[in-house]
Structure formats: structure tokens, C-alpha cells
Design an enzyme around this catalytic site. Sequence first.
Site, short mmCIF file in Angstrom:
data_model
loop_
_atom_site.label_atom_id
_atom_site.label_comp_id
_atom_site.label_asym_id
_atom_site.label_seq_id
_atom_site.Cartn_x
_atom_site.Cartn_y
_atom_site.Cartn_z
N HIS A 233 0.87 -1.20 0.00
CA HIS A 233 0.00 0.00 0.00
C HIS A 233 0.89 1.24 0.00
CE1 HIS A 233 -3.41 2.51 0.63
NE2 HIS A 233 -3.69 2.26 1.89
N HIS A 272 -2.52 -2.61 -9.41
CA HIS A 272 -3.50 -1.96 -8.54
C HIS A 272 -4.75 -2.82 -8.46
CE1 HIS A 272 -6.03 1.22 -6.83
NE2 HIS A 272 -4.90 1.83 -6.56
N ASP A 329 2.55 5.25 -6.89
CA ASP A 329 3.82 5.18 -6.16
C ASP A 329 5.04 5.08 -7.06
OD1 ASP A 329 1.95 3.40 -3.82
OD2 ASP A 329 2.88 5.34 -3.47
#
Length: 393
Positions: A233, A272, A329
Site C-alpha cells: 500500500h 493496482h 507510487d
Amino acid sequence: MASYLLLGKEMQEKPTINLGLEGVYFSESRIAMIDGINGRLYYCGYSIASLAENSTYEETCYLILHGRLPTSEELEKFSAMMKSFRDLPDGIIRLIKEMARNTVPMDTLRTAISALPAYQSNKYENPEEENFAESVNIISKSASIIAAIERFRNGQDYIKPNASLGHAANFLYMLKGSPPDEKHSKILDVMMILHAEHGSNASTFTSIAAASTLSDLYSAITAGISALKGPLHGGADEAALRMLYAIGKPENTAKYIDDALSGKKRIMGFGHRIYKTYDPRARIIKKYLEELENDANGEVRKLAKIEMEAEKIMIDKLGKQKGIWPNVDFFSGPVYISLGISKEIFTPLFAASRSVGWCAHVIEYWKNNRLIRPLDYYTGSIDLEYLPISERR
Ligand code: SDX
């Protein structure tokens, strides 16, 4: 014919188990709309691209908390409230100083946020006013806490906030001790907007689950920080940068990825649960990275080259056939590095940005609260005979 016991009732087939609650709707929300097929993200109806282009983090926080954009007077009042909460109580500064050099920044952030109620003396007219004010307190102070953590980690003193600066610029000021340049403040402001909210992701769901027992806001946000820390995460931004350093040079990228994938390892910053196409936030961050590349130092330029190489390879290998694309990210690391932000505080900064999403979802859920209590399907034995320990072999 085997029969299954579910809620005491005899069932003829085993119930469906949704591992990771994948595909399960647990509530309604008006805060974020995520279109994972077409790669679209909206906060309260506004596209992430339009907010990144035109808004500020303060204005986006107002939108996420109130569900509409503020007038100029409302924004001025809200920004003043954010500023009034920025400075840290002496006890929190001491706690951070004590922890900063002995533990990871996410642990110090989590502990400092959970300690804040000990220093609150404000009285509120009603729960709505209290929830809103405490949300702004958490959102504002989390950035100051992270700046303090980094200062103490580097053996430097706490820098008091600068009321003449906006939220993102003030964070850079408290981090470095000097006013940041316009461009860096703008880029950090956009990064905070992009990380502010994302529906019922793991950390937001964790905050909501804690809040659903009618616990308090600080406990719910502390739970959210705990969940965000993991590399699947929020921790992926630091993990992705570490991967870039491990790759070392652009020409090593293909072999690194091949070896990782054949070893069933995850390439951090890709994939994802919802986006099965390019994460719209990653597109925006990549644009800023390309902008920064020209005036960045050699290290950032090299990291960016490795990323562009990795992106090409991963999209070819896993993009189309498995729906694994860059996520929020992947490109963040080199952008933060070029702003003078160290990798150890990437995820805490993600938490500081996301604190508004956590607070908004908790407050929204409380309006129609229902204790969150899913089922697990028991597969063990029942009615075993209890043998005295002397008879057990
Ligand atoms: C965030 O939910 C949100 O909204 C989160 C977030 C937010 O704003 O709050 O967007 C922020 O957390 C972004 C994600 C950051 N995490 C990472 O970058 C870590 C690396 N990515 C993964 O581990 C993974 O993609 C997840 C955890 C993000 C999502 O994974 P899922 O939906 O649980 O998918 P899965 O683990 O079941 O994978 C399905 C297949 C598997 O292969 P098979 O077993 O079917 O052969 O895809 C593969 C996985 O091995 N796979 C990857 C991969 N991600 C999935 N293979 C290599 N590298 C990857 N990154």
C-alpha cells in the site's frame, strides 16, 4: 451430501469467500469516484487532472471535507484554521525527538498522532464541529510532525511553522529551515493533492472499521497510518525507489525485471486492485518528473531514466495482458528526491496527504454508522472432547 453451517443455518453449498474483500461494496460514498477500467479519478465530482492543474492542497481538503469547493472567504478562513493548528505542543516535540532516531518515521508519526488528544483543550458546541476541527488539527499537524521527525533524525532542531506560507511550502520550510522556491512548493502541493484521497483503499477502510465501533477520530486515523505503512500500500513509494537504486543503471533494468518476475517478486509501483490501466495520478507525476529532469541533478536524471525503461518493459510484459500498469507510487520517488525529501519520509508524507481522505470518510460513515463485522467461514472441528493434560500424548 456435505452440508455447511452458516449463521447457525444448514447450507447445501459453501459460501463465497471474497479474499481481501475483493469486489465487495460495504458502503455508499460521495467522496471519490475511481474508474479502474478507463483510468479516471474524481474527488467530489472534480477530475484529479483539473484539481492538480488548478487547485491547492488546502482548497482540495475543503472540497473533500465539505463536498464542494469553497468561496474565497471560506478558503481564507479554512487556510487560517490550518495555520492555527500547525505548531506542535512541547510534549509532542519531546516525544518525536525521543523516538525519531530509534525507529522508522511511520512509527513516530503514528505515535505522535495518537498522542495529540493529550494536548487538546478546545471545547466544541457539537460533535460535527468537533470532528471537523479535530480533522483539520490532524491534517495540519501531521505535516509538522513529519518535518520535525526528519529534523531530529538528522540531529537538527525543530523549526517553528511560518504563517506566511501555504501548507506545502510551510512543510518544506519546516523541513529545511529556509523558504522553498516557488516551483518546488507547487510540485509538492500537487503531490499532496494527488495523494489526498482514493476511496475505500486499505488504510481508509481500516480507519472506517475502527470508527464504526464509535471509537474516536484519533484512534481511527492511527489505525489508518498503521495500514498505510505496508509495502503493498503506501509503503510502495519508498520500496519502488529502493528498487531503482538496486537496479543501479538503465541498462540493468530488463535483467532486474526478468529475474524478479521469474522469482515471482512484485515490481513496486506497479499494479493496482482497481486500476487495470494507467493510474491517472501516475500520469500526472510522470509529467512533473519529466519537467524536473532538466534541472535535476545527475542522480535524479539517472533514476528517471531507469523508471522510463522499467515502465516500457512492464507495460509490454504485464500491462496489456495482466492489467498491471504504473500506479501512484512509481514515479513519486525521484520527484520527492528532487524536492530534497528523503525516501524514509515518503510514506509519512503520503499519510499526511491522505489524512484528509481518512477523516472525510470516517465522518461520512458516522452519518449512517453500522458496526463493521464481516464473516469468516469456520473450517475447523467442533465438539472435541476435552482431555485432562495428564492424558494428552
Ligand atoms: C496504493 O487501493 C488503493 O486505492 C491504494 C492506493 C491509494 O491511493 O490508496 O492507490 C495506493 O497502495 C497503490 C499500490 C501500491 N503498491 C504497490 O505498488 C505494490 C506492488 N503492487 C502489488 O503488490 C499489487 O499490484 C497490489 C497489491 C497493489 C494489488 O494487487 P491485487 O489486486 O491483490 O492483485 P494480486 O496480488 O492478486 O495480483 C494478481 C496477479 C498476480 O499474478 P498471478 O498470481 O495471477 O500469476 O498480478 C501479479 C500477481 O503476482 N502482480 C504483479 C504485481 N502486481 C500484481 N506482478 C509483478 N509486480 C507487481 N507489482
